[in-house]
Scaffold this active site. Structure first.
Site, PDB file in Angstrom:
ATOM      1  N   CYS A 120      -5.399   3.313  10.706  1.00 42.03           N
ATOM      2  CA  CYS A 120      -4.634   3.842   9.351  1.00 42.03           C
ATOM      3  C   CYS A 120      -4.569   3.211   8.325  1.00 42.03           C
ATOM      4  CB  CYS A 120      -3.280   3.634  10.154  1.00 42.03           C
ATOM      5  SG  CYS A 120      -2.624   5.001  11.136  1.00 42.03           S
ATOM      6  N   ASP A 121      -4.474   1.692   7.782  1.00 47.09           N
ATOM      7  CA  ASP A 121      -4.331   0.660   6.779  1.00 47.09           C
ATOM      8  C   ASP A 121      -5.822  -0.202   7.326  1.00 47.09           C
ATOM      9  OD1 ASP A 121      -3.406   0.290   4.378  1.00 47.09           O
ATOM     10  OD2 ASP A 121      -1.780  -1.622   5.760  1.00 47.09           O
TER      11      ASP A 121
END
Length: 741
Positions: A120-121
């Site tokens: 996700c990041d």
């Protein structure tokens, strides 16, 4: 319960501190993260996703503990720093290095996706390097299991701590803010409101590979809205040959980046095509066998979270894929792991005594850490390492933490930095005049000091914008700040003014000739001298003084001439030398040494101001008597940069302490210390200082020749250059070099 010994601080974040540690009774070194309890949801998420993962490209989680105010994570120690730090220092990486690093990234991300996790990041700051240079995914705080809602998980964990204090709407907003990652690396479909998926991670992977080659991400803007527009609708700049080497990107690399940065996720590379892409030169050959073996694997049950590889590619390839089976293939039980956490009590840290207790689980060591190749620099709340000379990024001494202000009581319109920059002509003059009148106003009324503090905090919040800082420092505001700094009735206001002056200097990109920098430097120097025994005030004053010195040095180097109103008084150098010699605490020593290091990256009169007969010995004394690797690295780096200007600085050290002591420090030093010391020897030999003595010294030649066996390419290269200078002046040493080798 195991005990741990804490050594030096090796990193610091907004609400976390990272220490180098050791499990008591063993020689197993670890990284120990001390994190504020307000981060419990993120940390719990990180622990539940990583506590069972063992993989060469993922930082290993050991255990976690809880004290009254903090959570403590014990994880694998990575001594090479972050990928973001490597890119910042080197400015760009060669394609062969990108391929090697990329293989690590692909292997790690493939394994993460196989486990049913979406990172996700994904960004360079969350990728660490171990000693040998292997990349490892580190921070899973914003990662999630495929198909779950991370906001709901954060709400579940937050429920025990702060849900009672918040209404539902506020809590949902808070969790959404938590779940946001770095916008710079965010895929277009995420900005459109879609959920994270494996292909959104692949977009982020493409951004990281692009940044490794160019030194900057494919999309970047300081304006949030502009950055979103760029990601959604614009193409990244074409990959261009790197300036210093004229290295052109290969057709395969260009194709890989274009395929990963497809804005339509359905057109983006899938795992099969990524693994078989020609850029990797067959590094993932043999994957077909593992693919075929897993083709008929039974899917997970409905009450478990399925692997993203299955959900995104099952229709295309009929099953899941694995990389090299010898290193990262997983058994069927690992595929069926569920990350659902219905009850927060199911995942709790071990209880530990507070650090003030005699039975503390984390014991602070007063002894230096045993020698390791620690490349992570000390990061106090006011320092960070300077980039290499020639970098376009200013080596900051001030950490750009945001300043909070009360919008309701602010006496001027709270323009954003962008709005402030857009003001023209009379509007700008009126605004600056209003600011100056408020700062110069008396403080006889009860609420006046608080209003002035609030105003300065607002100005600090916009001073981190480069254009805003440049316009503000060139305006009447800067001399008014300098005048009011001396007249301010209390140190609360003074401290904020000093902070503002430092931020303006830090972010200014171009300085006009008539800006009265010399007056500000003189005042900060006088205040430092007057309050030299007050450690807290020194920590406030010295960073701003350093930012002004570096600003002058940098601008002078660009313009190739000095300015009268930029002239640095000699007392400023004297006070900073005193901070190195008798600073009284490691932070003051570190700040002063960092200023010398930063300023001496430039060819300027401020750099020449530090070249004195005592500077070499002062820095060497601090280097040999410090117990923190980070401070030792800064001082030897500062000495190295001084030596590039004047080789006599290092010569004075050798004359005073002896060549044997210097060589012992070279052999025993960590990697970065060895690099700087070899650079100093190269400078001395090239300038002719101590030339005849060094080229005849067998111990010197022998110890440098042994560094040709170092695992570091940079150290081997610099050792080779030292030996080359020796052999150019004394060919008889060739036989000794060969025998040593």
């Amino acid at each position: 319960m195991e005990n741990f010994v804490l050594y030096e601080e090796i990193g610091k974040g907004n609400k976390s501190t990272v220490y180098k540690g050791r499990r008591k009774g063993t020689i197993n070194f670890v990284a120990i993260l001390c994190i504020d309890k307000s981060k419990r949801p993120e940390i719990t998420n990180r622990v539940r996703l990583t506590h069972g993962i063992e993989h060469q490209n993922i930082v290993l989680f050991h255990e976690w503990y809880e004290t009254s105010n903090h959570l403590w994570l014990v994880v694998e120690l990575c001594t090479g720093g972050s990928l973001a730090m490597v890119i910042a220092q080197d400015e760009y990486l060669h394609e062969d290095v990108i391929r090697q690093f990329g293989i690590d990234l692909v292997m790690g991300l493939r394994h993460i996706h196989e486990l049913g996790i979406i990172f996700c990041d994904l960004n360079p700051a969350k990728i660490l390097l171990d000693g040998p240079g292997t990349l490892k995914y580190s921070n899973f705080s914003l990662a999630k299991a495929e198909g779950e809602n991370l906001d709901e998980f954060f709400s579940l964990i937050s429920g025990e701590d702060d849900l009672v204090e918040s209404n539902n709407g506020t809590e949902r907003t808070k969790c959404k803010i938590r779940a946001r990652g770095s916008l710079t690396y965010m895929a277009p479909e995420i900005l459109k409101g879609e959920d994270y998926s494996p292909v959104s991670d692949l977009w982020s992977l493409g951004c990281v590979l692009y940044e490794m080659f160019t030194g900057k991400p494919p999309f970047f803007s300081e304006n949030h809205s502009a950055l979103v527009e760029m990601i959604l609708y614009e193409d990244p700049s074409p990959l261009k040959p790197q300036e210093s080497t004229e290295q052109k990107p290969s057709i395969e690399f260009i194709g890989l980046i274009e395929d990963l940065l497809q804005k339509d996720p359905s057109k983006r590379l899938n795992w099969r095509d990524l693994l078989h892409h020609p850029f990797w030169q067959g590094a993932f050959a043999g994957c077909e066998k593992s693919l075929n073996k897993e083709k008929n694997r039974k899917s997970l049950s409905d009450n478990e979270i399925c692997s993203p590889v299955i959900t995104s590619e099952l229709q295309q390839i009929g099953g899941r894929k694995s990389l090299q089976t010898s290193s990262i293939q997983m058994d069927s039980n690992q595929h069926q792991k569920s990350y659902k956490l219905k009850n927060p009590a199911d995942l709790q840290p071990k209880s530990a005594q507070d650090l003030n207790s005699k039975e503390s689980i984390f014991l602070l060591s007063s002894h230096p850490t045993p020698r390791t190749s620690l490349n992570v620099s000390h990061s106090s709340n006011v320092t960070r390492s300077a980039p290499p000379k020639g970098s376009s990024v200013s080596p900051q001494i001030l950490k750009p933490t945001p300043m909070k202000f009360d919008l309701k009581t602010l006496s001027v319109p709270a323009y954003s930095a962008e709005k402030l920059v857009s003001l023209k002509g009379q509007d700008w003059n009126n605004y600056i005049q209003h600011l100056c009148s408020l700062i110069e106003a008396g403080e006889k009324t009860s609420g006046a000091p608080r209003a002035k503090l609030n105003l300065i905090c607002y100005l600090c919040s916009v001073a981190s914008h480069k254009e805003a800082a440049t316009r503000l420092i060139d305006s009447r505001l800067f001399p008014v700040l300098t005048q009011q700094l001396r007249a301010a009735p209390n140190w609360d206001i003074r401290a904020k003014m000093i902070r503002l002056i430092g931020l303006l200097a830090c972010h200014t990109t171009e300085l006009k000739d008539d800006v009265p920098i010399a007056e500000a430097v003189t005042l900060l120097t006088e205040l430092t001298r007057e309050n030299f025994r007050n450690t807290k005030l020194k920590h406030c004053l010295i960073p701003a003084l350093g930012e002004l010195l570096y600003l002058v040095a940098n601008q002078e180097e660009k313009s190739l001439q000095a300015r009268d109103r930029w002239a640095i008084p000699s007392i400023a150098y004297t006070v900073l030398m005193r901070c190195i010699r008798e600073g009284g605490d490691p932070v003051t020593n570190h700040l002063a040494a960092k200023i010398v290091e930063n300023v001496c990256t430039t060819n300027s009169s401020p750099a020449q101001g530090f070249i004195t007969g005592e500077i070499g010995l002062l820095l060497w004394f601090l280097f040999t008597h410090s117990t923190m690797d980070s401070l030792r690295v800064t001082t030897i780096s500062a000495l190295c940069r001084i030596t590039r200007h004047s080789a006599s600085a290092f010569q004075s050290v050798i004359d005073k302490v002896g060549l044997t002591a210097v060589l012992n420090s070279l052999v025993a030093g960590i990697s970065r210390v060895q690099q700087y010391m070899l650079t100093m020897f190269i400078a001395m030999l090239s300038s002719g200082v101590h030339l005849q003595r060094l080229v005849q010294e067998k111990e010197f030649v022998t110890k440098v020749a042994r560094l040709l066996e170092s695992p570091s390419t940079v150290i081997r290269a610099k050792a080779f250059l030292v030996l080359l200078e020796v052999l150019r002046n004394n060919k008889e040493m060739l036989l000794l070099c060969c025998q040593t080798r």
